[in-house]
Scaffold this motif. Structure first.
Motif, PDB file in Angstrom:
ATOM      1  N   PHE A 440     -17.156   3.891 -11.753  1.00  0.00           N
ATOM      2  CA  PHE A 440     -16.075   2.912 -11.903  1.00  0.00           C
ATOM      3  C   PHE A 440     -16.202   2.165 -13.233  1.00  0.00           C
ATOM      4  O   PHE A 440     -15.195   1.925 -13.919  1.00  0.00           O
ATOM      5  N   GLU A 441     -17.417   1.764 -13.590  1.00  0.00           N
ATOM      6  CA  GLU A 441     -17.618   1.052 -14.845  1.00  0.00           C
ATOM      7  C   GLU A 441     -17.186   1.904 -16.029  1.00  0.00           C
ATOM      8  O   GLU A 441     -16.558   1.402 -16.983  1.00  0.00           O
ATOM      9  N   ARG A 442     -17.518   3.209 -16.005  1.00  0.00           N
ATOM     10  CA  ARG A 442     -17.096   4.116 -17.080  1.00  0.00           C
ATOM     11  C   ARG A 442     -15.573   4.270 -17.083  1.00  0.00           C
ATOM     12  O   ARG A 442     -14.946   4.306 -18.144  1.00  0.00           O
ATOM     13  N   LEU A 443     -15.008   4.359 -15.890  1.00  0.00           N
ATOM     14  CA  LEU A 443     -13.561   4.508 -15.772  1.00  0.00           C
ATOM     15  C   LEU A 443     -12.857   3.267 -16.308  1.00  0.00           C
ATOM     16  O   LEU A 443     -11.877   3.359 -17.065  1.00  0.00           O
ATOM     17  N   ARG A 444     -13.348   2.097 -15.936  1.00  0.00           N
ATOM     18  CA  ARG A 444     -12.731   0.836 -16.365  1.00  0.00           C
ATOM     19  C   ARG A 444     -12.797   0.675 -17.886  1.00  0.00           C
ATOM     20  O   ARG A 444     -11.884   0.138 -18.518  1.00  0.00           O
ATOM     21  N   ALA A 445     -13.883   1.213 -18.467  1.00  0.00           N
ATOM     22  CA  ALA A 445     -14.062   1.096 -19.920  1.00  0.00           C
ATOM     23  C   ALA A 445     -13.064   1.930 -20.706  1.00  0.00           C
ATOM     24  O   ALA A 445     -12.846   1.684 -21.901  1.00  0.00           O
ATOM     25  N   THR A 446     -12.448   2.911 -20.084  1.00  0.00           N
ATOM     26  CA  THR A 446     -11.466   3.758 -20.796  1.00  0.00           C
ATOM     27  C   THR A 446     -10.142   3.034 -20.996  1.00  0.00           C
ATOM     28  O   THR A 446      -9.310   3.491 -21.779  1.00  0.00           O
ATOM     29  N   GLY A 447      -9.924   1.930 -20.245  1.00  0.00           N
ATOM     30  CA  GLY A 447      -8.678   1.176 -20.399  1.00  0.00           C
ATOM     31  C   GLY A 447      -7.540   1.684 -19.548  1.00  0.00           C
ATOM     32  O   GLY A 447      -6.400   1.218 -19.681  1.00  0.00           O
ATOM     33  N   ASN A 448      -7.790   2.667 -18.676  1.00  0.00           N
ATOM     34  CA  ASN A 448      -6.739   3.188 -17.792  1.00  0.00           C
ATOM     35  C   ASN A 448      -6.640   2.277 -16.570  1.00  0.00           C
ATOM     36  O   ASN A 448      -7.348   2.439 -15.583  1.00  0.00           O
ATOM     37  N   THR A 449      -5.735   1.272 -16.657  1.00  0.00           N
ATOM     38  CA  THR A 449      -5.647   0.256 -15.599  1.00  0.00           C
ATOM     39  C   THR A 449      -5.133   0.826 -14.276  1.00  0.00           C
ATOM     40  O   THR A 449      -5.523   0.351 -13.204  1.00  0.00           O
ATOM     41  N   LEU A 450      -4.274   1.845 -14.354  1.00  0.00           N
ATOM     42  CA  LEU A 450      -3.726   2.421 -13.128  1.00  0.00           C
ATOM     43  C   LEU A 450      -4.827   3.040 -12.278  1.00  0.00           C
ATOM     44  O   LEU A 450      -4.952   2.765 -11.079  1.00  0.00           O
ATOM     45  N   LEU A 451      -5.652   3.898 -12.888  1.00  0.00           N
ATOM     46  CA  LEU A 451      -6.756   4.526 -12.154  1.00  0.00           C
ATOM     47  C   LEU A 451      -7.813   3.499 -11.778  1.00  0.00           C
ATOM     48  O   LEU A 451      -8.428   3.584 -10.707  1.00  0.00           O
ATOM     49  N   ALA A 452      -8.026   2.479 -12.644  1.00  0.00           N
ATOM     50  CA  ALA A 452      -9.038   1.470 -12.361  1.00  0.00           C
ATOM     51  C   ALA A 452      -8.653   0.643 -11.131  1.00  0.00           C
ATOM     52  O   ALA A 452      -9.496   0.338 -10.280  1.00  0.00           O
ATOM     53  N   ASP A 453      -7.371   0.269 -11.034  1.00  0.00           N
ATOM     54  CA  ASP A 453      -6.913  -0.492  -9.870  1.00  0.00           C
ATOM     55  C   ASP A 453      -7.059   0.306  -8.581  1.00  0.00           C
ATOM     56  O   ASP A 453      -7.462  -0.226  -7.545  1.00  0.00           O
ATOM     57  N   GLU A 454      -6.706   1.607  -8.642  1.00  0.00           N
ATOM     58  CA  GLU A 454      -6.835   2.466  -7.444  1.00  0.00           C
ATOM     59  C   GLU A 454      -8.299   2.607  -7.052  1.00  0.00           C
ATOM     60  O   GLU A 454      -8.652   2.561  -5.869  1.00  0.00           O
ATOM     61  N   ALA A 455      -9.184   2.737  -8.052  1.00  0.00           N
ATOM     62  CA  ALA A 455     -10.612   2.857  -7.769  1.00  0.00           C
ATOM     63  C   ALA A 455     -11.147   1.563  -7.167  1.00  0.00           C
ATOM     64  O   ALA A 455     -11.974   1.573  -6.249  1.00  0.00           O
ATOM     65  N   CYS A 456     -10.656   0.426  -7.675  1.00  0.00           N
ATOM     66  CA  CYS A 456     -11.050  -0.871  -7.124  1.00  0.00           C
ATOM     67  C   CYS A 456     -10.679  -0.955  -5.641  1.00  0.00           C
ATOM     68  O   CYS A 456     -11.475  -1.423  -4.807  1.00  0.00           O
ATOM     69  N   ARG A 457      -9.490  -0.564  -5.341  1.00  0.00           N
ATOM     70  CA  ARG A 457      -9.024  -0.603  -3.948  1.00  0.00           C
ATOM     71  C   ARG A 457      -9.922   0.221  -3.033  1.00  0.00           C
ATOM     72  O   ARG A 457     -10.285  -0.200  -1.923  1.00  0.00           O
ATOM     73  N   LEU A 458     -10.302   1.421  -3.487  1.00  0.00           N
ATOM     74  CA  LEU A 458     -11.165   2.286  -2.683  1.00  0.00           C
ATOM     75  C   LEU A 458     -12.552   1.670  -2.492  1.00  0.00           C
ATOM     76  O   LEU A 458     -13.133   1.730  -1.394  1.00  0.00           O
ATOM     77  N   LEU A 459     -13.075   1.079  -3.543  1.00  0.00           N
ATOM     78  CA  LEU A 459     -14.396   0.446  -3.438  1.00  0.00           C
ATOM     79  C   LEU A 459     -14.361  -0.749  -2.491  1.00  0.00           C
ATOM     80  O   LEU A 459     -15.287  -0.968  -1.702  1.00  0.00           O
ATOM     81  N   ILE A 460     -13.288  -1.534  -2.556  1.00  0.00           N
ATOM     82  CA  ILE A 460     -13.136  -2.673  -1.637  1.00  0.00           C
ATOM     83  C   ILE A 460     -13.156  -2.184  -0.190  1.00  0.00           C
ATOM     84  O   ILE A 460     -13.833  -2.750   0.673  1.00  0.00           O
TER      85      ILE A 460
END
Length: 481
Positions: A440-460
């Motif tokens: 997730f940290e690597r994903l968030r660093a790419t700046g892709n907010t759409l995928l980052a938000d979806e990943a956040c939801r799954l982690l929650i």
């Protein structure tokens, strides 16, 4: 002399279902339908002997054979005459009755000449009792009902005769040849077109036999005409390509290679020669000729349309492919051993183009690309290998490649957000939340907010399931941020 093509091996991963179905149908018809013939024939013999018809027919039969030998030159019937006399001397009445009843040309001879063979009283007696036996028993035999009778061709018998056989030796021999030839032709044409062409060859074979034997009352039974059609199709499919043939001469057998079509005139010539010179063997040689010609003609006439050979048919067999692969793979490995990395890379790449389903080749290409982590090729190979291992459900290997790339190549050519997202999903599936957080940290660093938000939801969701509220709260704060 026996010569049969033997170019292909059976692929039991894709069984020849149409061929196996034809074999099963022939066997079932022989066992269950034709199995009743024995009792029907026995009833006919009993009725024949009760009527004492051999008293009238046996002397005429000897004279009939002698005439065929003397005036028609049928020297092969000398043995028949000797065998018949031997049966009479041994008082083998039942076999005498079978011989007299089942010789259909002789029966036709009796019908045509009865008024000159016997006195009116004997003629009337013979006609009454013989006709009853014919109608009640002989006409009900499978060969009479479903066999192909040249003197009385019915449309359905052009198909039905192909599934009848004259005995265990006859059916076993035909089933063996049907399998040996059928699985290859079926592989070439596909089951539907194979079945249609098989039956069509049998029908055309029967018509050739009927034309040559016009007026004959002897029924034709057996799949040999259809099988000859398969043989003609087999060589026509390969054309002038050299293929392997098996041959058997007496007690000696071996293999040889020759252009496929070269055997067609050999087979045709042999069948025509046997028709003229082999004598009365009971083998329908001209049906074989008709089948061979029909099979080859069908492929030549329709080979570019509805009988077109499937593209996969001419692909090398698995053992040939394996041998070729092993040779080329050995050469590439030898280049690696000599540290000729550029050459090895070209060899592995060429192999992969021909054998895309061999994962070991991509592994080698990845290891070679890893030698220069600063070049874009390393990133492309890493992404390919991650995708390949994921499709094969080898998630541990996928995450291993991901970790390795982060340590060696990420600083030169960063991975895409989708690559990190793939690792995150795989980690969540395996309940490896520590690795999922790293992805997730690597994903968030790419700046892709759409995928980052979806990943956040799954982690929650995962942390809430585990009642890890601090972690869940952390990712709620990050979501949408």
């Amino acid at each position: 002399m026996l010569i049969i093509p033997a170019e292909k091996a059976v692929d039991w991963k894709r069984p020849p279902w149409a061929t196996l179905t034809l074999m099963l149908l022939c066997f079932l018809v022989f066992v269950f339908y034709q199995g009743e013939d024995r009792q029907k024939l026995q009833n006919a013999v009993d009725a024949y002997l009760d009527a004492d018809l051999q008293r009238l027919e046996a002397p005429v039969y000897e004279d009939y054979l002698q005439r065929r030998i003397r005036f028609d030159g049928e020297q092969d019937r000398v043995q028949e005459l000797q065998d018949f006399r031997s049966l009479q001397e041994q008082n083998a009445e039942e076999w005498v009755a079978v011989t007299l009843m089942m010789d259909r040309p002789f029966y036709q001879y009796l019908r045509d000449n009865q008024d000159v063979l016997w006195a009116p009283r004997d003629q009337a007696y013979w006609q009454q009792h013989r006709e009853e036996i014919e109608q009640d028993f002989i006409s009900r035999l499978s060969a009479r009902q479903m066999g192909l009778v040249p003197a009385d061709i019915k449309l359905y018998t052009l198909i039905s005769y192909q599934f009848l056989h004259g005995g265990w030796g006859h059916i076993i021999g035909n089933l063996i040849f049907l399998f040996l030839l059928g699985f290859t032709v079926e592989k070439a044409l596909g089951p539907g077109r194979f079945l249609l062409s098989y039956l069509l060859c049998g029908a055309l074979s029967g018509l050739v036999f009927a034309a040559v034997s016009a007026g004959s009352g002897t029924p034709l039974v057996g799949a040999s005409g259809s099988i000859s059609g398969l043989m003609g199709m087999y060589v026509a499919i390969y054309g002038l390509q050299k293929i392997r043939f098996f041959y058997f001469l007496g007690v000696y057998f071996n293999y040889f290679r020759a252009p496929a079509l070269a055997m067609l005139p050999v087979w045709l010539g042999k069948e025509i020669y046997d028709y003229w010179f082999a004598g009365a063997t009971g083998v329908a040689y001209m049906a074989h000729v008709g089948g061979l010609a029909a099979g080859a003609a069908l492929v030549w006439a329709f080979g570019r349309s509805w009988l077109q050979v499937q593209e996969t048919f001419f692909e090398p067999e698995e053992d040939v492919i394996d041998n070729r692969f092993a040779t080329s793979y050995g050469q590439a490995m030898a280049s690696l051993g000599r540290m000729e990395f550029k050459l090895a890379e070209k060899q592995f790449q060429a192999l992969r183009e021909h054998y895309p389903d061999r994962p070991i080749l991509l592994e080698h290409l990845y290891q070679l690309a890893k030698l220069r982590p600063d070049l874009p090729a390393y990133r492309e190979r890493a992404r390919e290998l991650m995708n390949e291992t994921q499709s094969r459900q080898q998630t541990e290997r996928m995450t291993e490649v991901w970790r390795e790339y982060l340590s060696k190549g990420e600083s030169f050519q960063p991975l895409d957000a989708e690559d990190h997202n793939r690792v995150l999903f795989a980690s969540l599936k395996r309940q490896d939340l520590s690795l999922a957080e790293k992805a997730f940290e690597r994903l968030r660093a790419t700046g892709n907010t759409l995928l980052a938000d979806e990943a956040c939801r799954l982690l929650i969701q995962e942390f809430e399931k585990l009642q890890m509220e601090p972690k869940a709260r952390h990712y709620r704060q990050l979501q949408g941020g």
